[in-house]
Design a protein around this motif. Structure first.
Motif, PDB file in Angstrom:
ATOM      1  N   ILE A  30       0.842  -1.199   0.000  1.00 58.82           N
ATOM      2  CA  ILE A  30       0.000   0.000   0.000  1.00 58.82           C
ATOM      3  C   ILE A  30       0.879   1.250   0.000  1.00 58.82           C
ATOM      4  O   ILE A  30       0.672   2.174  -0.795  1.00 58.82           O
ATOM      5  N   LEU A  31       1.881   1.242   0.872  1.00 58.40           N
ATOM      6  CA  LEU A  31       2.771   2.402   0.950  1.00 58.40           C
ATOM      7  C   LEU A  31       3.495   2.611  -0.377  1.00 58.40           C
ATOM      8  O   LEU A  31       3.686   3.750  -0.811  1.00 58.40           O
ATOM      9  N   TYR A  32       3.868   1.511  -1.012  1.00 61.95           N
ATOM     10  CA  TYR A  32       4.527   1.645  -2.308  1.00 61.95           C
ATOM     11  C   TYR A  32       3.625   2.359  -3.318  1.00 61.95           C
ATOM     12  O   TYR A  32       4.037   3.320  -3.965  1.00 61.95           O
ATOM     13  N   PHE A  33       2.417   1.914  -3.428  1.00 58.20           N
ATOM     14  CA  PHE A  33       1.502   2.528  -4.399  1.00 58.20           C
ATOM     15  C   PHE A  33       1.220   3.988  -4.067  1.00 58.20           C
ATOM     16  O   PHE A  33       1.190   4.841  -4.952  1.00 58.20           O
ATOM     17  N   LEU A  99      14.559  -1.218  -0.545  1.00 55.94           N
ATOM     18  CA  LEU A  99      13.958  -2.540  -0.592  1.00 55.94           C
ATOM     19  C   LEU A  99      13.763  -3.005  -2.030  1.00 55.94           C
ATOM     20  O   LEU A  99      13.966  -4.172  -2.371  1.00 55.94           O
ATOM     21  N   GLU A 100      13.389  -2.056  -2.862  1.00 52.67           N
ATOM     22  CA  GLU A 100      13.183  -2.360  -4.273  1.00 52.67           C
ATOM     23  C   GLU A 100      14.487  -2.831  -4.910  1.00 52.67           C
ATOM     24  O   GLU A 100      14.508  -3.830  -5.644  1.00 52.67           O
ATOM     25  N   GLU A 101      15.564  -2.146  -4.584  1.00 49.69           N
ATOM     26  CA  GLU A 101      16.872  -2.521  -5.129  1.00 49.69           C
ATOM     27  C   GLU A 101      17.279  -3.901  -4.650  1.00 49.69           C
ATOM     28  O   GLU A 101      17.780  -4.721  -5.421  1.00 49.69           O
ATOM     29  N   TRP A 102      17.073  -4.129  -3.375  1.00 49.29           N
ATOM     30  CA  TRP A 102      17.451  -5.424  -2.821  1.00 49.29           C
ATOM     31  C   TRP A 102      16.620  -6.540  -3.444  1.00 49.29           C
ATOM     32  O   TRP A 102      17.146  -7.608  -3.744  1.00 49.29           O
ATOM     33  N   THR A 103      15.357  -6.261  -3.642  1.00 49.83           N
ATOM     34  CA  THR A 103      14.476  -7.263  -4.242  1.00 49.83           C
ATOM     35  C   THR A 103      14.993  -7.691  -5.607  1.00 49.83           C
ATOM     36  O   THR A 103      15.010  -8.882  -5.938  1.00 49.83           O
TER      37      THR A 103
ATOM     38  N   CYS B  13       3.760  -4.102  -8.421  1.00 46.14           N
ATOM     39  CA  CYS B  13       4.513  -3.700  -7.242  1.00 46.14           C
ATOM     40  C   CYS B  13       5.797  -4.494  -7.108  1.00 46.14           C
ATOM     41  O   CYS B  13       5.779  -5.693  -6.852  1.00 46.14           O
ATOM     42  N   PRO B  14       6.939  -3.805  -7.271  1.00 41.05           N
ATOM     43  CA  PRO B  14       8.234  -4.480  -7.291  1.00 41.05           C
ATOM     44  C   PRO B  14       8.664  -5.084  -5.958  1.00 41.05           C
ATOM     45  O   PRO B  14       9.636  -5.836  -5.928  1.00 41.05           O
TER      46      PRO B  14
END
Lengths: 110, 110
Positions: A30-33, A99-103, B13-14
DNA sequence: ATAGATACTATCAAAAAAGATACTAAGGAG
DNA sequence: CTCCTTAGTATCTTTTTTGATAGTATCTAT
């Protein structure tokens, strides 16, 4: 997500105070969006097709209570409610970015 | 934390692929402690006094399965088992750092 | 008058996560 | 021989989270 005897762990772990915010099945998503822009309820719903309306509402209310999400109600019919990040909410972005980078890296190895 | 129909959300959502890693009541806290150094089971237990042994074991096994935590068993009696971060696990640090910073800011406003 | 849209709320049931408790293995110390 | 230690396992219960389903309000358009 209930955390008791918080003090003990907080003493040693600086992130445990926000554990209940980042935990939860959908909060981070949710926070991402919302970090990408203001969304009304129905738009969020469309982005999270496998979350029931009841659950989504509950999570949003929690995030509002934590003062991370702002809820703006327009007095219209049919209703219009917009969700956006508060100031402290927008400051959460670096976490999402990291977090996105790590993912990405994580998915490369698996 | 079970996530079904992942594809749909992943598409948009990544971070959702790692949702199950960062969710969970204690995972982030465990990762925080391990990011500070290798710990044996009993040491982790002492740092997390309100997590039962069974739960801690379960979480660690999960993190191991996800290849974020390495489990090293020494053939000794009494047993000695050391937990440490894998390579991808250590790369998680920036997330923890960002989160730590945000937590500080968050606590200032509340 | 009726149907449609949006953002809910209220129950109840199901599932998942976490906790409590007791038990195990195996060698060393006394 | 018995106790102690560490790192578990195995069950069972409780708590927490999530989901399914149905219903509500209110203005607008037909």
């Amino acid at each position: 997500m209930k955390i008791e005897n918080e003090e003990e762990i907080i003493a040693q772990c600086p992130i445990s105070p926000v554990q209940k915010i980042i935990g939860g099945k959908w909060n981070m998503v949710i926070l991402y969006f919302l970090s990408q822009g203001v969304l009304r309820f129905s738009e969020l719903q469309r982005k999270l097709p496998n979350v029931t309306q009841a659950s989504l509402t509950k999570q949003l209310r929690l995030l509002e209570e934590y003062k991370i999400v702002h809820r703006e109600v327009y007095k219209q019919v049919p209703p219009k409610v917009e969700y956006s990040l508060t100031e402290i909410g927008t400051k959460f972005s670096p976490v999402l970015t990291a977090l996105e980078e790590w993912t990405t890296k994580y998915q490369e190895i698996d």
